[in-house]
Motif scaffolding. Structure first.
Motif, PDB file in Angstrom:
ATOM      1  N   LYS A 127       2.692   8.971  12.897  1.00 33.71           N
ATOM      2  CA  LYS A 127       1.891   8.656  14.020  1.00 33.71           C
ATOM      3  C   LYS A 127       1.903   7.053  13.737  1.00 33.71           C
ATOM      4  CE  LYS A 127      -2.584   9.149  16.542  1.00 33.71           C
ATOM      5  NZ  LYS A 127      -4.007   9.713  16.392  1.00 33.71           N
ATOM      6  N   PRO A 128       2.032   6.396  14.958  1.00 28.38           N
ATOM      7  CA  PRO A 128       1.851   5.059  14.978  1.00 28.38           C
ATOM      8  C   PRO A 128       0.586   4.595  14.523  1.00 28.38           C
ATOM      9  CG  PRO A 128       2.895   5.537  16.966  1.00 28.38           C
ATOM     10  CD  PRO A 128       2.507   6.852  16.336  1.00 28.38           C
ATOM     11  N   ASP A 129       0.602   3.423  13.813  1.00 23.73           N
ATOM     12  CA  ASP A 129      -0.723   2.662  13.395  1.00 23.73           C
ATOM     13  C   ASP A 129      -1.560   3.214  12.415  1.00 23.73           C
ATOM     14  OD1 ASP A 129      -0.395   0.337  14.723  1.00 23.73           O
ATOM     15  OD2 ASP A 129      -1.443   1.230  16.602  1.00 23.73           O
ATOM     16  N   THR A 130      -0.755   4.261  11.534  1.00 25.83           N
ATOM     17  CA  THR A 130      -1.367   5.112  10.382  1.00 25.83           C
ATOM     18  C   THR A 130      -1.209   4.382   9.049  1.00 25.83           C
ATOM     19  OG1 THR A 130      -0.833   7.162  11.686  1.00 25.83           O
ATOM     20  CG2 THR A 130      -1.332   7.207   9.148  1.00 25.83           C
ATOM     21  N   GLY A 131       0.315   4.222   8.878  1.00 29.16           N
ATOM     22  CA  GLY A 131       0.583   3.240   7.485  1.00 29.16           C
ATOM     23  C   GLY A 131       2.151   3.790   6.999  1.00 29.16           C
ATOM     24  N   ILE A 132       2.500   3.249   6.104  1.00 24.69           N
ATOM     25  CA  ILE A 132       3.830   3.502   5.713  1.00 24.69           C
ATOM     26  C   ILE A 132       3.536   3.599   4.137  1.00 24.69           C
ATOM     27  CG2 ILE A 132       4.997   2.591   7.223  1.00 24.69           C
ATOM     28  CD1 ILE A 132       5.531   0.041   5.448  1.00 24.69           C
ATOM     29  N   MET A 133       4.537   4.319   3.340  1.00 28.47           N
ATOM     30  CA  MET A 133       4.582   4.189   2.019  1.00 28.47           C
ATOM     31  C   MET A 133       6.175   4.249   1.513  1.00 28.47           C
ATOM     32  SD  MET A 133       3.573   8.190   0.910  1.00 28.47           S
ATOM     33  CE  MET A 133       3.724   9.597   2.110  1.00 28.47           C
ATOM     34  N   PHE A 134       6.347   3.726   0.233  1.00 25.34           N
ATOM     35  CA  PHE A 134       7.748   3.746  -0.323  1.00 25.34           C
ATOM     36  C   PHE A 134       7.642   3.383  -1.672  1.00 25.34           C
ATOM     37  CE2 PHE A 134       6.732  -0.526   1.450  1.00 25.34           C
ATOM     38  CZ  PHE A 134       7.189  -1.626   0.399  1.00 25.34           C
ATOM     39  N   ALA A 135       8.455   3.643  -2.524  1.00 20.36           N
ATOM     40  CA  ALA A 135       8.483   3.269  -3.803  1.00 20.36           C
ATOM     41  C   ALA A 135       9.954   2.798  -4.317  1.00 20.36           C
ATOM     42  CB  ALA A 135       8.531   4.839  -4.613  1.00 20.36           C
ATOM     43  N   VAL A 136       9.753   2.027  -5.204  1.00 19.59           N
ATOM     44  CA  VAL A 136      11.135   1.234  -5.815  1.00 19.59           C
ATOM     45  C   VAL A 136      11.018   1.372  -7.378  1.00 19.59           C
ATOM     46  CG1 VAL A 136      11.041  -0.556  -3.928  1.00 19.59           C
ATOM     47  CG2 VAL A 136       9.736  -0.900  -5.907  1.00 19.59           C
ATOM     48  N   PRO A 137      12.089   1.241  -7.782  1.00 22.60           N
ATOM     49  CA  PRO A 137      12.148   1.558  -9.643  1.00 22.60           C
ATOM     50  C   PRO A 137      11.574   0.618 -10.154  1.00 22.60           C
ATOM     51  CG  PRO A 137      14.308   2.069  -8.608  1.00 22.60           C
ATOM     52  CD  PRO A 137      13.503   1.350  -7.262  1.00 22.60           C
ATOM     53  N   VAL A 138      10.799   0.797 -11.167  1.00 25.43           N
ATOM     54  CA  VAL A 138      10.283  -0.357 -11.963  1.00 25.43           C
ATOM     55  C   VAL A 138      11.394  -0.576 -13.305  1.00 25.43           C
ATOM     56  CG1 VAL A 138       8.566  -0.935 -13.871  1.00 25.43           C
ATOM     57  CG2 VAL A 138       7.812   0.246 -11.577  1.00 25.43           C
ATOM     58  N   LEU A 139      11.893  -1.465 -13.436  1.00 24.27           N
ATOM     59  CA  LEU A 139      12.787  -1.864 -14.534  1.00 24.27           C
ATOM     60  C   LEU A 139      12.172  -1.985 -15.775  1.00 24.27           C
ATOM     61  CD1 LEU A 139      15.252  -4.243 -12.639  1.00 24.27           C
ATOM     62  CD2 LEU A 139      15.486  -1.782 -12.909  1.00 24.27           C
ATOM     63  N   PHE A 140      10.926  -2.464 -15.787  1.00 25.22           N
ATOM     64  CA  PHE A 140      10.155  -2.823 -17.044  1.00 25.22           C
ATOM     65  C   PHE A 140       8.767  -2.948 -16.924  1.00 25.22           C
ATOM     66  CE2 PHE A 140      10.702  -7.070 -15.754  1.00 25.22           C
ATOM     67  CZ  PHE A 140       9.493  -7.895 -16.239  1.00 25.22           C
ATOM     68  N   MET A 158      11.626   5.013 -22.796  1.00 22.45           N
ATOM     69  CA  MET A 158      10.468   4.807 -21.948  1.00 22.45           C
ATOM     70  C   MET A 158      10.527   5.708 -20.771  1.00 22.45           C
ATOM     71  SD  MET A 158       9.194   1.211 -19.931  1.00 22.45           S
ATOM     72  CE  MET A 158      10.314   1.518 -18.337  1.00 22.45           C
ATOM     73  N   GLU A 159       9.664   6.490 -20.410  1.00 26.62           N
ATOM     74  CA  GLU A 159       9.494   7.231 -19.176  1.00 26.62           C
ATOM     75  C   GLU A 159      10.032   6.409 -18.165  1.00 26.62           C
ATOM     76  OE1 GLU A 159       6.734  10.588 -17.340  1.00 26.62           O
ATOM     77  OE2 GLU A 159       5.750   8.794 -18.483  1.00 26.62           O
ATOM     78  N   LYS A 160      10.882   6.886 -16.815  1.00 27.84           N
ATOM     79  CA  LYS A 160      10.926   6.272 -15.555  1.00 27.84           C
ATOM     80  C   LYS A 160       9.752   5.976 -14.861  1.00 27.84           C
ATOM     81  CE  LYS A 160      15.909   7.426 -15.339  1.00 27.84           C
ATOM     82  NZ  LYS A 160      16.996   7.695 -14.332  1.00 27.84           N
ATOM     83  N   LYS A 161       9.790   5.022 -14.485  1.00 29.66           N
ATOM     84  CA  LYS A 161       8.375   4.730 -13.534  1.00 29.66           C
ATOM     85  C   LYS A 161       8.777   4.026 -12.245  1.00 29.66           C
ATOM     86  CE  LYS A 161       5.107   4.788 -16.778  1.00 29.66           C
ATOM     87  NZ  LYS A 161       3.985   4.771 -17.328  1.00 29.66           N
ATOM     88  N   VAL A 162       7.932   4.222 -11.114  1.00 25.49           N
ATOM     89  CA  VAL A 162       8.322   3.615  -9.849  1.00 25.49           C
ATOM     90  C   VAL A 162       6.964   2.736  -9.575  1.00 25.49           C
ATOM     91  CG1 VAL A 162       9.845   5.627  -9.212  1.00 25.49           C
ATOM     92  CG2 VAL A 162       7.400   5.607  -8.472  1.00 25.49           C
ATOM     93  N   LEU A 163       7.024   1.840  -8.708  1.00 28.53           N
ATOM     94  CA  LEU A 163       6.133   1.135  -8.083  1.00 28.53           C
ATOM     95  C   LEU A 163       5.974   1.831  -6.667  1.00 28.53           C
ATOM     96  CD1 LEU A 163       4.052  -1.090  -7.924  1.00 28.53           C
ATOM     97  CD2 LEU A 163       5.946  -2.607  -6.815  1.00 28.53           C
TER      98      LEU A 163
END
Length: 114
Positions: free
Chosen positions: A95-108, A1-6
């Motif tokens: 810039k404040p009040d714009t947003g955030i983004m991040f990713a976490v590994p998907v195990l399945f 399975m190809e590695k995925k992230v959320l």
């Protein structure tokens, strides 16, 4: 399975939602889910409206009352493309009040089309 992230984006500038989703679809080519959300500070300010907290409220809170949280399971190899796509739409995510983004590994994953 190809590695995925959320891949998760908390968008404070909700007026950019349509533009962001269209560009994300065009550039990254993955489906996403959008949910309404609210930050903890915003929620707490509603609880403590009559208390002293309201005097410092303008210093720590923005004018927006809600956020949009967008999440998508994407191939790990597309994570940099997804990040650049978000930065293009938001222009200055630092810039404040714009947003955030991040990713976490998907195990399945189950129920998601490849």
């Amino acid at each position: 399975m190809e590695k995925k992230v959320l891949f998760i984006i908390v968008l404070n500038q909700t007026e950019l939602l349509d533009e962001l989703l269209l560009k994300f679809n065009d550039e990254v080519g993955q489906a996403a889910t959008v949910i309404d959300s609210v930050g903890m500070a915003q929620h707490l300010s509603q609880l403590y409206e009559a208390k002293i907290f309201s005097t410092i409220k303008p210093l720590i809170l923005s004018d927006h009352t809600e956020n949009k949280t967008i999440y998508s399971v994407i191939p790990e190899k597309d994570m940099d493309l997804a990040r650049e796509t978000v930065k293009e739409v938001l222009r200055n995510i630092k810039k404040p009040d714009t947003g955030i983004m991040f990713a976490v590994p998907v195990l399945f994953q189950e129920g998601i089309r490849d």
